[in-house]
Design an enzyme around this catalytic site. Structure first.
Site, short mmCIF file in Angstrom:
data_model
loop_
_atom_site.label_atom_id
_atom_site.label_comp_id
_atom_site.label_asym_id
_atom_site.label_seq_id
_atom_site.Cartn_x
_atom_site.Cartn_y
_atom_site.Cartn_z
N GLU A 106 0.96 -1.36 0.21
CA GLU A 106 0.20 -0.05 0.33
C GLU A 106 1.12 1.82 -0.28
OE1 GLU A 106 -4.31 -1.06 2.53
OE2 GLU A 106 -2.10 -0.77 3.36
N CYS A 133 2.60 -2.36 15.68
CA CYS A 133 2.16 -2.11 13.86
C CYS A 133 1.75 -3.32 13.41
CB CYS A 133 3.29 -2.00 13.99
SG CYS A 133 3.74 -1.37 12.15
N CYS A 360 -0.22 5.73 10.28
CA CYS A 360 0.42 5.74 10.21
C CYS A 360 0.77 3.72 11.65
CB CYS A 360 1.45 6.05 12.00
SG CYS A 360 1.76 7.68 11.42
N1 SAH Z 1 10.04 -0.10 9.77
C1 SAH Z 1 10.06 1.82 9.84
C2 SAH Z 1 9.38 2.31 8.73
C3 SAH Z 1 7.65 2.68 9.17
S1 SAH Z 1 7.88 4.29 9.12
C4 SAH Z 1 9.98 2.02 10.76
O1 SAH Z 1 9.88 1.53 11.90
O2 SAH Z 1 10.27 3.49 11.15
C5 SAH Z 1 5.92 4.27 10.50
C6 SAH Z 1 5.70 4.70 11.59
O3 SAH Z 1 4.71 4.92 12.39
C7 SAH Z 1 6.81 4.82 12.49
O4 SAH Z 1 7.76 5.19 13.64
C8 SAH Z 1 6.18 3.28 13.19
O5 SAH Z 1 6.65 2.81 14.14
C9 SAH Z 1 4.97 4.09 13.85
N2 SAH Z 1 3.56 2.98 13.71
C10 SAH Z 1 3.59 2.07 13.78
N3 SAH Z 1 2.07 1.59 14.52
C11 SAH Z 1 1.83 2.34 14.43
C12 SAH Z 1 0.92 2.59 15.74
N4 SAH Z 1 0.03 2.09 15.67
N5 SAH Z 1 0.20 3.67 15.61
C13 SAH Z 1 0.77 5.26 15.59
N6 SAH Z 1 2.42 4.88 15.11
C14 SAH Z 1 2.51 3.57 14.84
#
Ligand code: SAH
Length: 367
Positions: A106, A133, A360
């Site tokens: 996506e 996540c 996110c």
């Molecule tokens: N793998 C990379 C790229 C993903 S970016 C990383 O972790 O940085 C996506 C961002 O959203 C990351 O900071 C991740 O930790 C955050 N994220 C993941 N699940 C989330 C959630 N349920 N609510 C808010 N942020 C979340």
């Protein structure tokens, strides 16, 4: 909640077909030569693809018909949209797309008054197993190719230009915050970044300042990225200032500890001259305590330097099967106040796309 294993190496799958966007300028000319065409046809093709955002050879009327048919082999369809969903009054648009082998991933396009941002995936799924996540909970299917990443950006730029967000807009920002851990797919991601920031007709001509690579904190890869001198912004998904809690929220912390990740962030900030973003998803009663706000500021001041960081708080987005919740507004406000009181820049991310599972951490690519 069952803990998933960390997966650094993606399963081997048949590579997507070779695409113009996979190639450096010299490789493009060589590939066009292999098709029996003169090298300048490569430049013409690149101009159509990167500058005019066209992947349809039939629209390239300055090329002879016979050349067009041969050049089409360098533009195989890599990323085919299967569903579009919009919310936030049309300003957020999620695309589910399918790769050559049926892989699903996506991308999300977001319009703002002053910019348009594409949030792209670097892997189908993710091997980093963060428990909050949705992507991390689904595991890793495969790495995306450079062409597949660049195609997400090109298609987003076309959509923005053609008014998908309301008024026609120029795509100004690209964030590697979709599915996957970009630094676990290092070579292909760096090549994609080069294509995204190279001036047209060699690339899409998006300013490096508008590109952000987000990572769970793979320290050796952060140092490698610093050495590339790409001037893109680095975002580090910290989510906890102490190892005990971060070991559970970001499992890769069992390899590289908070202090090591922050030291790498400092080196990146020094090498790039750009502030590093620290991502921190605020989870109710898990990482939102006043003491953790204070410790976060202390750790950032000590290991990165107050002027080299910006904290980006993300109100936790709900994911299926998780009992976790966002912090109450007052707790969030107090967290922000404390970080700022320590002279560390801190803002709360405007969360887009919740209703269509585009926010996110919500990308799961379910058909
Ligand atoms: N793998 C990379 C790229 C993903 S970016 C990383 O972790 O940085 C996506 C961002 O959203 C990351 O900071 C991740 O930790 C955050 N994220 C993941 N699940 C989330 C959630 N349920 N609510 C808010 N942020 C979340």
């Amino acid at each position: 909640m069952t803990a998933l294993p960390l997966v650094f190496d993606a399963p081997r799958r048949a590579a997507p077909p070779r695409h113009l966007a996979d190639l450096e300028p010299a490789e493009r000319r060589a590939a066009v030569g292999e098709l029996g065409l003169p090298g300048y046809r490569a430049d013409q093709l690149a101009r159509h693809y990167f500058a005019r955002l066209t992947a349809d050879v039939d629209a390239m009327t300055d090329l002879p018909a016979a050349a067009r048919q041969r050049l089409a082999t360098l533009l195989p369809p890599l990323v085919t949209p299967v569903r579009e969903q919009t919310c936030d009054a049309g300003a957020t648009r999620k695309t589910l797309w399918r790769g050559h082998d049926g892989t699903l991933a996506e991308s999300v396009l977001m319009g703002y008054p002053d910019r348009a941002t594409a949030c792209v995936s670097s892997q189908a799924g993710c091997g980093m197993a963060c428990p909050f996540c949705a992507t991390g909970q689904g595991g890793l299917q495969r790495n995306l190719s450079t062409g597949e990443i660049v195609e997400q950006v090109r298609q987003a730029a076309v959509a923005a230009r053609d008014g998908a967000l309301g008024a026609p807009a120029r795509l100004s920002n690209v964030v590697f915050m979709g599915m996957g851990e970009p630094l676990a797919n290092y070579k292909r991601v760096v090549a994609a970044v080069r294509r995204i920031i190279a001036a047209a007709p060699d690339g899409l001509g998006i300013s490096a300042r508008g590109v952000t690579v987000s990572t769970v904190g793979l320290v050796p890869a952060i140092d490698k990225l610093a050495a590339e001198q790409l001037a893109v912004t680095l975002a580090v998904s910290l989510h906890a200032p102490d190892d005990e809690l971060r070991d559970t929220l970001v499992p890769v912390n069992t390899r590289w500890k908070v202090a090591e990740v922050l030291a790498a962030a400092r080196r990146y900030a020094q090498a790039s001259g750009r502030r590093v973003s620290i991502e921190y998803a605020l989870i109710r009663d898990v990482n939102d305590q006043p003491e953790r706000a204070d410790l976060l500021a202390t750790m950032l001041r000590r290991h990165v330097g107050a002027r080299r960081v910006h904290v980006n708080l993300i109100p936790l987005n709900p994911t299926p099967g998780s009992a976790w919740d966002a912090s109450p507004r007052r707790v969030q406000d107090e967290f922000v106040r404390r970080v700022r009181a320590a002279q560390v820049a801190c803002t709360v991310r405007d969360t887009r796309g919740r209703e269509i599972a585009a926010a996110c951490g919500q990308l799961a690519a379910q058909a």
